[in-house]
Enzyme design. Structure first.
Site, PDB file in Angstrom:
ATOM      1  CB  CYS A  65     -28.435  25.543 -12.880  1.00  8.08           C
ATOM      2  SG  CYS A  65     -26.808  24.821 -13.202  1.00  8.08           S
ATOM      3  CB  ALA A  66     -31.052  30.951 -13.386  1.00  9.36           C
ATOM      4  N   GLY A  69     -36.527  29.944 -13.019  1.00 12.49           N
ATOM      5  CA  GLY A  69     -36.308  31.236 -12.388  1.00 12.49           C
ATOM      6  C   GLY A  69     -36.934  31.477 -11.018  1.00 12.49           C
ATOM      7  N   GLY A  70     -37.535  30.439 -10.447  1.00 12.70           N
ATOM      8  CA  GLY A  70     -38.181  30.629  -9.130  1.00 12.70           C
ATOM      9  C   GLY A  70     -37.206  31.172  -8.079  1.00 12.70           C
ATOM     10  CE  LYS A  71     -34.377  26.241  -5.558  1.00 16.95           C
ATOM     11  NZ  LYS A  71     -34.885  25.580  -6.791  1.00 16.95           N
ATOM     12  CG  ASP A 120     -21.081  23.563 -19.643  1.00 12.42           C
ATOM     13  OD1 ASP A 120     -21.423  23.466 -18.445  1.00 12.42           O
ATOM     14  OD2 ASP A 120     -20.605  22.614 -20.290  1.00 12.42           O
ATOM     15  CG  ASP A 138     -31.829  24.710  -7.957  1.00 12.07           C
ATOM     16  OD1 ASP A 138     -31.752  23.710  -7.219  1.00 12.07           O
ATOM     17  OD2 ASP A 138     -32.909  25.128  -8.414  1.00 12.07           O
ATOM     18  CB  CYS A 191     -35.411  18.776  -6.285  1.00 13.82           C
ATOM     19  SG  CYS A 191     -35.345  18.465  -8.051  1.00 13.82           S
TER      20      CYS A 191
HETATM   21  C1  LIG Z   1     -33.015  22.244 -11.092  1.00 10.28           C
HETATM   22  S1  LIG Z   1     -33.102  23.157 -12.565  1.00 10.28           S
HETATM   23  C2  LIG Z   1     -32.960  24.816 -11.980  1.00 10.28           C
HETATM   24  C3  LIG Z   1     -34.223  25.376 -11.350  1.00 10.28           C
HETATM   25  C4  LIG Z   1     -34.116  26.861 -11.051  1.00 10.28           C
HETATM   26  N1  LIG Z   1     -32.998  27.146 -10.187  1.00 10.28           N
HETATM   27  C5  LIG Z   1     -35.363  27.420 -10.387  1.00 10.28           C
HETATM   28  O1  LIG Z   1     -35.381  27.643  -9.181  1.00 10.28           O
HETATM   29  O2  LIG Z   1     -36.326  27.659 -11.120  1.00 10.28           O
HETATM   30  C6  LIG Z   1     -31.537  22.870 -13.268  1.00 10.28           C
HETATM   31  C7  LIG Z   1     -31.236  23.700 -14.519  1.00 10.28           C
HETATM   32  O3  LIG Z   1     -29.867  23.487 -14.864  1.00 10.28           O
HETATM   33  C8  LIG Z   1     -29.719  23.676 -16.260  1.00 10.28           C
HETATM   34  N2  LIG Z   1     -28.425  23.066 -16.606  1.00 10.28           N
HETATM   35  C9  LIG Z   1     -28.126  21.758 -16.725  1.00 10.28           C
HETATM   36  N3  LIG Z   1     -26.812  21.587 -16.969  1.00 10.28           N
HETATM   37  C10 LIG Z   1     -26.256  22.822 -16.996  1.00 10.28           C
HETATM   38  C11 LIG Z   1     -24.925  23.314 -17.192  1.00 10.28           C
HETATM   39  N4  LIG Z   1     -23.916  22.473 -17.385  1.00 10.28           N
HETATM   40  N5  LIG Z   1     -24.733  24.652 -17.160  1.00 10.28           N
HETATM   41  C12 LIG Z   1     -25.751  25.499 -16.955  1.00 10.28           C
HETATM   42  N6  LIG Z   1     -27.039  25.103 -16.768  1.00 10.28           N
HETATM   43  C13 LIG Z   1     -27.284  23.780 -16.781  1.00 10.28           C
HETATM   44  C14 LIG Z   1     -30.966  23.019 -16.823  1.00 10.28           C
HETATM   45  O4  LIG Z   1     -31.260  23.532 -18.112  1.00 10.28           O
HETATM   46  C15 LIG Z   1     -32.031  23.363 -15.775  1.00 10.28           C
HETATM   47  O5  LIG Z   1     -32.764  24.489 -16.180  1.00 10.28           O
END
Ligand SMILES: C[S@@+](CC[C@H](N)C(=O)[O-])C[C@H]1O[C@@H](n2cnc3c(N)ncnc32)[C@H](O)[C@@H]1O
Length: 253
Positions: A65-66, A69-71, A120, A138, A191
């Site tokens: 879940c990128a 993109g910070g991480k 997904d 994440d 978080c």
């Molecule tokens: C906490 S954020 C991620 C922050 C990111 N890791 C960063 O450091 O910038 C969670 C992300 O999960 C994505 N997401 C939610 N459900 C998902 C799924 N079932 N599969 C893939 N991505 C998903 C969301 O679109 C969101 O961008």
């Protein structure tokens, strides 16, 4: 209001100071890999969580879940262009931002082994079984600091949503474990403030996946709390960074 009552019950005497710190300034680290690139400001606790993954050059890594993109920036800097990094996110809008961040903040030589996908996350366990050495999950979570600072989100906050998110987080974590090679490591992070989204999810999934276990995280930030399975970084004791929870989970060889 429900949000405040819920967390006051959970944190007791610690809540007033924690609440103040959640309303205050975050503590950021500047990621600036080359003069010509855009700097990226990432919460210090997020930098810590991404480093817990221990990605090394040559490994195959999934950031499930990128976006934004910070991480991923931290992981790419650990791989230094060797091995592979799949940056996945289900949201098309957020993938646009992810692409921009990687393009503008990473040196070209660290970008060549990265691919962006939009699956997904729950599908990886089935379609990419035992394919990765490291996976960062994440997870989508209740994002309490953001909620607290947004009247619209605060208005629709509910304890039910936490339970719903915990179910979704569990499916993603089970999928991540299935997509790991034997001996590989998943870092599960949120978080969120609530243990239901943190240790609660890890505990439930480890029971369903006996081939995986939590390993102790060394070198945790000063002021962070150790929990049953991981580490919780909360801003009242870490000069503004967090909230970030992370647990390091290893699949047996
Ligand atoms: C906490 S954020 C991620 C922050 C990111 N890791 C960063 O450091 O910038 C969670 C992300 O999960 C994505 N997401 C939610 N459900 C998902 C799924 N079932 N599969 C893939 N991505 C998903 C969301 O679109 C969101 O961008």
């Amino acid at each position: 209001m429900e949000f405040f009552d819920y967390y006051e019950k959970l944190f007791g005497e610690r809540w007033p100071a924690l609440l103040e710190s959640l309303k205050g300034e975050s503590s950021f680290e500047t990621l600036h890999f080359e003069q010509s690139l855009e700097p990226y400001y990432l919460d210090r606790a997020s930098v810590f969580a991404a480093k817990v993954l221990g990605a090394e050059p040559g490994m195959d890594v999934l950031d499930m879940c990128a976006a934004p993109g910070g991480k991923s920036l931290i992981i790419a800097s650990m791989l230094q262009g060797e091995g592979s990094l799949q940056c996945n996110d289900r949201s098309p809008e957020r993938r646009v931002r992810l692409e921009h961040v990687l393009e503008n903040s990473l040196p070209k030589k660290w970008r060549e082994n990265i691919k962006i996908t939009g699956y997904d996350g729950v599908k990886f366990g089935l379609h990419k079984k035992e394919s990765f050495d490291r996976i960062l999950l994440d997870a989508p979570c209740s994002s309490d600091r953001h909620v607290l600072n947004s009247p619209a989100h605060l208005e629709v906050w509910s304890a039910k949503r936490i339970k719903r998110l915990a179910v979704e987080q569990g499916s993603l974590l089970a999928s991540a474990i299935d997509a790991l090679r034997p001996g590989g490591i998943v870092v599960y992070g949120t978080c969120a403030l609530s243990p239901l989204e943190n240790d609660g999810v890890v505990s439930r999934i480890l029971k369903k996946r006996p081939e995986a276990h939590a390993v102790e995280i060394s070198d945790i930030p000063q002021g962070a709390d150790r929990t049953e399975f991981g580490v919780h970084v909360l801003p009242d004791r870490t000069q503004g960074s967090g909230p970030i929870y992370c647990a390091k989970i290893q699949k047996k060889l």
